[in-house]
Design an enzyme around this catalytic site. Sequence first.
Site, PDB file in Angstrom:
ATOM      1  N   GLY B  34      20.196 146.135  87.945  1.00 24.11           N
ATOM      2  CA  GLY B  34      21.088 147.287  87.980  1.00 24.11           C
ATOM      3  C   GLY B  34      22.341 147.135  87.140  1.00 24.11           C
ATOM      4  O   GLY B  34      22.776 148.068  86.466  1.00 24.11           O
ATOM      5  N   ASN B  63      12.428 149.824  90.713  1.00 22.01           N
ATOM      6  CA  ASN B  63      13.573 149.474  89.870  1.00 22.01           C
ATOM      7  C   ASN B  63      14.004 150.657  88.996  1.00 22.01           C
ATOM      8  O   ASN B  63      15.148 150.741  88.579  1.00 22.01           O
ATOM      9  CB  ASN B  63      13.219 148.334  88.904  1.00 22.01           C
ATOM     10  CG  ASN B  63      12.986 147.006  89.585  1.00 22.01           C
ATOM     11  OD1 ASN B  63      12.249 146.164  89.080  1.00 22.01           O
ATOM     12  ND2 ASN B  63      13.625 146.770  90.719  1.00 22.01           N
ATOM     13  N   HIS B  65      14.725 153.717  89.179  1.00 22.65           N
ATOM     14  CA  HIS B  65      15.758 154.724  89.470  1.00 22.65           C
ATOM     15  C   HIS B  65      17.138 154.257  89.006  1.00 22.65           C
ATOM     16  O   HIS B  65      18.078 155.042  88.905  1.00 22.65           O
ATOM     17  CB  HIS B  65      15.796 155.036  90.965  1.00 22.65           C
ATOM     18  CG  HIS B  65      16.558 154.036  91.778  1.00 22.65           C
ATOM     19  ND1 HIS B  65      17.733 154.354  92.421  1.00 22.65           N
ATOM     20  CD2 HIS B  65      16.344 152.725  92.011  1.00 22.65           C
ATOM     21  CE1 HIS B  65      18.197 153.268  93.033  1.00 22.65           C
ATOM     22  NE2 HIS B  65      17.379 152.275  92.801  1.00 22.65           N
ATOM     23  N   ASP B 123      22.160 139.293  91.872  1.00 24.51           N
ATOM     24  CA  ASP B 123      22.257 140.057  93.121  1.00 24.51           C
ATOM     25  C   ASP B 123      22.270 139.154  94.347  1.00 24.51           C
ATOM     26  O   ASP B 123      21.937 139.586  95.447  1.00 24.51           O
ATOM     27  CB  ASP B 123      21.096 141.047  93.218  1.00 24.51           C
ATOM     28  CG  ASP B 123      19.753 140.325  93.300  1.00 24.51           C
ATOM     29  OD1 ASP B 123      18.726 140.997  93.473  1.00 24.51           O
ATOM     30  OD2 ASP B 123      19.735 139.080  93.193  1.00 24.51           O
ATOM     31  N   ASN B 124      22.643 137.893  94.163  1.00 22.87           N
ATOM     32  CA  ASN B 124      22.667 136.998  95.323  1.00 22.87           C
ATOM     33  C   ASN B 124      23.744 135.937  95.140  1.00 22.87           C
ATOM     34  O   ASN B 124      24.147 135.624  94.021  1.00 22.87           O
ATOM     35  CB  ASN B 124      21.291 136.339  95.503  1.00 22.87           C
ATOM     36  CG  ASN B 124      20.969 135.411  94.370  1.00 22.87           C
ATOM     37  OD1 ASN B 124      21.341 134.239  94.387  1.00 22.87           O
ATOM     38  ND2 ASN B 124      20.302 135.912  93.346  1.00 22.87           N
ATOM     39  N   CYS B 181      21.212 145.208  97.397  1.00 21.96           N
ATOM     40  CA  CYS B 181      20.851 146.610  97.173  1.00 21.96           C
ATOM     41  C   CYS B 181      19.494 146.969  97.757  1.00 21.96           C
ATOM     42  O   CYS B 181      19.286 148.079  98.241  1.00 21.96           O
ATOM     43  CB  CYS B 181      20.832 146.920  95.688  1.00 21.96           C
ATOM     44  SG  CYS B 181      22.442 146.822  94.934  1.00 21.96           S
ATOM     45  N   CYS B 317       9.091 137.737 101.954  1.00 21.81           N
ATOM     46  CA  CYS B 317       9.726 138.764 102.777  1.00 21.81           C
ATOM     47  C   CYS B 317      10.115 139.912 101.852  1.00 21.81           C
ATOM     48  O   CYS B 317       9.489 140.092 100.823  1.00 21.81           O
ATOM     49  CB  CYS B 317      10.929 138.206 103.531  1.00 21.81           C
ATOM     50  SG  CYS B 317      12.242 137.650 102.443  1.00 21.81           S
TER      51      CYS B 317
END
Lengths: 73, 357
Positions: B34, B63, B65, B123-124, B181, B317
């Site tokens: 993103g 992804n 969008h 993102d982490n 997200c 997961c």
Amino acid sequence: MRYFGLLAETLQKEEEIITTQAKNIGDLKNELLKRYPTLENKTFVLAQQNSIKAEEEKLLEQEVALFPPFSGG
Amino acid sequence: MEDRYTRQIRLNEVGKAGQKKLTEAKVLVVGAGGLGCPALQYLAAAGVGTLGIVDFDLVTLTNLHRQIVFEQSDVGRNKAEAAKEKLERLNSKININAYTTSFQLSNGRELLQSYDLVLDATDNFASRYCINDFCVILDKPMVYAALYKFQGQVAVFNYKGGPTYRCLFPTPPKPDEVPNCEMTGVLGVVPGLLGVLQATEVLKIILNLKTVLSGKLLCYDLLSHETKQIEIKPNRAAIATLKEKNSPKEELQLDCNDSLQIDLFSVQDQSNIVWVDVREKGELPLVSLNNQIHLPQSKWEKEWELLKNEETKIVFCQSGQRSKKATALFRRKGILNCYSLSVGATTLQTWNQKVKK
């Protein structure tokens, strides 16, 4: 008080006015933890006058904002 | 004759000298998601001479969008490679290096060494702290952004003696404390804007424009358009300690440690694998794999013994966070042939559908 990110959802409010006897940032933090047990174990920093404050710094009678870390990217 | 960059060279603040700086610059973008997608587009367009793109993940339908470098036909492809191909069509005059891996303890130094600065589009937290630590050790600026729903944070860390990410948040939050997200949800325009703000800071650094967002955290609320710039003080003692240690902090060992994780490229022969889905009942998408068991969190302590066998267990997961926790637990119980999948169920399903064809 202003609450950002996930904290606003945890506390179910984005802002509020509180009265406190706390003299420094650390005391205010402890008071918030007592008032809101769901804040326990949450990571965040406190800022006043647009500056991140350490726990020993004097608390002023002005807006305090709580910023948690964000993960999204 | 008009050059591609004529319009930006015309700016007094850029000029031919500035364009030369851009051509000579080497920027590493970690994450083509993103934040990475919009940032990469503008950096490539502006003529940054060398762009590195680090991403181990595959493009999925979910992804598209917000990760607007990709097209429908890219679904199933590695993100770094797909992004490189698209950006080369935008600007064939720059060098683009695709690294189909994640930024880890084992490769961070080598990845970062040959670049001038890094744009953190991950993102982490494990990645963010890993990037931070290597930036401090190798003395490279880190252009950071992160978001939660409609709020974003942007900052430039480790720039000319400025504070680092750890000066703001010294230790990572606990796993599961802050969702990403995928778990919370996001509207594409939020990372869209923040990624462009990151690219802006990168260009300002390269071109020596004022005022680089160093020593300040920009907090942006897209719903109200309220912005704040919060001052961060550098913790000189901590910075010096990390530099002297010359390797990232220990707490990253578990999260950034690739020995616990496995990526899809490593899965060649599925015949000796048991897939372990640790999500709750009802979580989608369902992944149609042969030889799969469901072990939600409530059952880990009670039913881990189901995993005692010769087959390799791959735990997955929704995003790779819970699976890490589960794998660590199973390993502590003595189940050693067990790995956490580095990607989530959606990516796994996309890969699985491709592999079955």
